[in-house]
Write a protein that holds these residues in place. Structure first.
Motif, PDB file in Angstrom:
ATOM      1  N   MET A   1       0.851  -1.171   0.000  1.00 10.07           N
ATOM      2  CA  MET A   1       0.000   0.000   0.000  1.00 10.07           C
ATOM      3  C   MET A   1       0.900   1.239   0.000  1.00 10.07           C
ATOM      4  O   MET A   1       1.860   1.321   0.739  1.00 10.07           O
ATOM      5  CB  MET A   1      -0.908  -0.048   1.236  1.00 10.07           C
ATOM      6  CG  MET A   1      -1.713   1.180   1.406  1.00 10.07           C
ATOM      7  SD  MET A   1      -3.153   1.117   2.498  1.00 10.07           S
ATOM      8  CE  MET A   1      -2.632   0.344   3.960  1.00 10.07           C
ATOM      9  N   SER A   2       0.587   2.208  -0.818  1.00 11.84           N
ATOM     10  CA  SER A   2       1.400   3.423  -0.914  1.00 11.84           C
ATOM     11  C   SER A   2       0.613   4.610  -0.375  1.00 11.84           C
ATOM     12  O   SER A   2       0.160   5.461  -1.112  1.00 11.84           O
ATOM     13  CB  SER A   2       1.818   3.665  -2.356  1.00 11.84           C
ATOM     14  OG  SER A   2       0.679   3.836  -3.162  1.00 11.84           O
ATOM     15  N   VAL A   3       0.464   4.650   0.919  1.00 10.50           N
ATOM     16  CA  VAL A   3      -0.322   5.703   1.549  1.00 10.50           C
ATOM     17  C   VAL A   3       0.473   6.993   1.612  1.00 10.50           C
ATOM     18  O   VAL A   3       1.521   7.055   2.247  1.00 10.50           O
ATOM     19  CB  VAL A   3      -0.740   5.280   2.979  1.00 10.50           C
ATOM     20  CG1 VAL A   3      -1.445   6.416   3.691  1.00 10.50           C
ATOM     21  CG2 VAL A   3      -1.616   4.054   2.925  1.00 10.50           C
ATOM     22  N   GLY A   4      -0.003   8.000   0.930  1.00 10.72           N
ATOM     23  CA  GLY A   4       0.505   9.343   1.071  1.00 10.72           C
ATOM     24  C   GLY A   4       1.949   9.603   0.701  1.00 10.72           C
ATOM     25  O   GLY A   4       2.572  10.474   1.302  1.00 10.72           O
ATOM     26  N   ARG A  47      -2.216  17.028   5.419  1.00  7.12           N
ATOM     27  CA  ARG A  47      -2.444  16.267   4.179  1.00  7.12           C
ATOM     28  C   ARG A  47      -1.995  14.810   4.323  1.00  7.12           C
ATOM     29  O   ARG A  47      -2.643  13.901   3.801  1.00  7.12           O
ATOM     30  CB  ARG A  47      -1.712  16.936   3.022  1.00  7.12           C
ATOM     31  CG  ARG A  47      -2.380  18.223   2.607  1.00  7.12           C
ATOM     32  CD  ARG A  47      -1.700  18.854   1.402  1.00  7.12           C
ATOM     33  NE  ARG A  47      -2.282  20.141   1.126  1.00  7.12           N
ATOM     34  CZ  ARG A  47      -1.622  21.290   1.189  1.00  7.12           C
ATOM     35  NH1 ARG A  47      -0.340  21.300   1.476  1.00  7.12           N
ATOM     36  NH2 ARG A  47      -2.227  22.421   0.932  1.00  7.12           N
ATOM     37  N   VAL A  48      -0.890  14.584   5.021  1.00  6.74           N
ATOM     38  CA  VAL A  48      -0.428  13.211   5.261  1.00  6.74           C
ATOM     39  C   VAL A  48      -1.478  12.455   6.071  1.00  6.74           C
ATOM     40  O   VAL A  48      -1.870  11.332   5.725  1.00  6.74           O
ATOM     41  CB  VAL A  48       0.939  13.191   5.978  1.00  6.74           C
ATOM     42  CG1 VAL A  48       1.271  11.794   6.486  1.00  6.74           C
ATOM     43  CG2 VAL A  48       2.037  13.690   5.059  1.00  6.74           C
ATOM     44  N   LEU A  49      -1.949  13.065   7.149  1.00  9.28           N
ATOM     45  CA  LEU A  49      -2.939  12.405   7.996  1.00  9.28           C
ATOM     46  C   LEU A  49      -4.247  12.163   7.249  1.00  9.28           C
ATOM     47  O   LEU A  49      -4.864  11.110   7.407  1.00  9.28           O
ATOM     48  CB  LEU A  49      -3.180  13.224   9.255  1.00  9.28           C
ATOM     49  CG  LEU A  49      -1.995  13.322  10.211  1.00  9.28           C
ATOM     50  CD1 LEU A  49      -2.321  14.249  11.370  1.00  9.28           C
ATOM     51  CD2 LEU A  49      -1.563  11.955  10.702  1.00  9.28           C
ATOM     52  N   GLU A  55      -7.081   6.312   3.044  1.00 12.34           N
ATOM     53  CA  GLU A  55      -6.664   4.974   2.628  1.00 12.34           C
ATOM     54  C   GLU A  55      -7.109   3.914   3.636  1.00 12.34           C
ATOM     55  O   GLU A  55      -7.483   2.822   3.260  1.00 12.34           O
ATOM     56  CB  GLU A  55      -5.153   4.916   2.429  1.00 12.34           C
ATOM     57  CG  GLU A  55      -4.673   5.610   1.189  1.00 12.34           C
ATOM     58  CD  GLU A  55      -5.130   4.939  -0.096  1.00 12.34           C
ATOM     59  OE1 GLU A  55      -5.209   3.703  -0.126  1.00 12.34           O
ATOM     60  OE2 GLU A  55      -5.410   5.660  -1.053  1.00 12.34           O
ATOM     61  N   ALA A  56      -7.046   4.243   4.909  1.00 16.92           N
ATOM     62  CA  ALA A  56      -7.435   3.285   5.943  1.00 16.92           C
ATOM     63  C   ALA A  56      -8.923   2.977   5.869  1.00 16.92           C
ATOM     64  O   ALA A  56      -9.338   1.835   6.083  1.00 16.92           O
ATOM     65  CB  ALA A  56      -7.080   3.820   7.326  1.00 16.92           C
ATOM     66  N   GLY A  57      -9.725   3.949   5.545  1.00 17.99           N
ATOM     67  CA  GLY A  57     -11.166   3.737   5.478  1.00 17.99           C
ATOM     68  C   GLY A  57     -11.644   3.190   4.154  1.00 17.99           C
ATOM     69  O   GLY A  57     -12.787   2.756   4.020  1.00 17.99           O
ATOM     70  N   LYS A  58     -10.787   3.168   3.161  1.00 16.21           N
ATOM     71  CA  LYS A  58     -11.173   2.760   1.811  1.00 16.21           C
ATOM     72  C   LYS A  58     -11.304   1.255   1.665  1.00 16.21           C
ATOM     73  O   LYS A  58     -12.281   0.775   1.112  1.00 16.21           O
ATOM     74  CB  LYS A  58     -10.132   3.287   0.821  1.00 16.21           C
ATOM     75  CG  LYS A  58     -10.610   3.322  -0.591  1.00 16.21           C
ATOM     76  CD  LYS A  58      -9.725   4.193  -1.435  1.00 16.21           C
ATOM     77  CE  LYS A  58      -8.490   3.458  -1.885  1.00 16.21           C
ATOM     78  NZ  LYS A  58      -7.711   4.187  -2.869  1.00 16.21           N
ATOM     79  N   GLY A  59     -10.355   0.494   2.177  1.00 11.33           N
ATOM     80  CA  GLY A  59     -10.367  -0.925   1.896  1.00 11.33           C
ATOM     81  C   GLY A  59     -10.604  -1.818   3.086  1.00 11.33           C
ATOM     82  O   GLY A  59     -10.783  -3.010   2.940  1.00 11.33           O
TER      83      GLY A  59
END
Length: 74
Positions: A1-4, A47-49, A55-59
């Motif tokens: 996963m490439s979060v932010g 923006r990072v948060l 991303e955490a709530g998406k999948g």
């Protein structure tokens, strides 16, 4: 996963910009410039948060709080 990753890169740039303008601490500090640089860092952190939260709530399913009767074993 490439979060932010873009947001983290932006935060790194904002931090580098802040540290490069503060100098060695021997001279006078420009309070306006310091506040602008601090504001840029805070916006980048936001923006990072936001990216991580998105991303955490998406999948992943949302976890029930502890003690929730709909969640067995809590």
């Amino acid at each position: 996963m490439s979060v932010g990753w873009d947001e983290i890169a932006e935060l790194s740039r904002a931090w580098a910009d802040y540290t490069s303008t503060k100098g060695n601490g021997a001279g006078p500090v420009d309070p306006i410039l310091s506040l602008r640089k601090t504001g840029a860092i805070l916006r980048s952190v936001n923006r990072v948060l936001a990216s991580v939260d998105y991303e955490a709530g998406k999948g992943e399913p949302t976890q029930a709080p502890l003690g929730d009767p709909s969640c067995p074993g809590s």
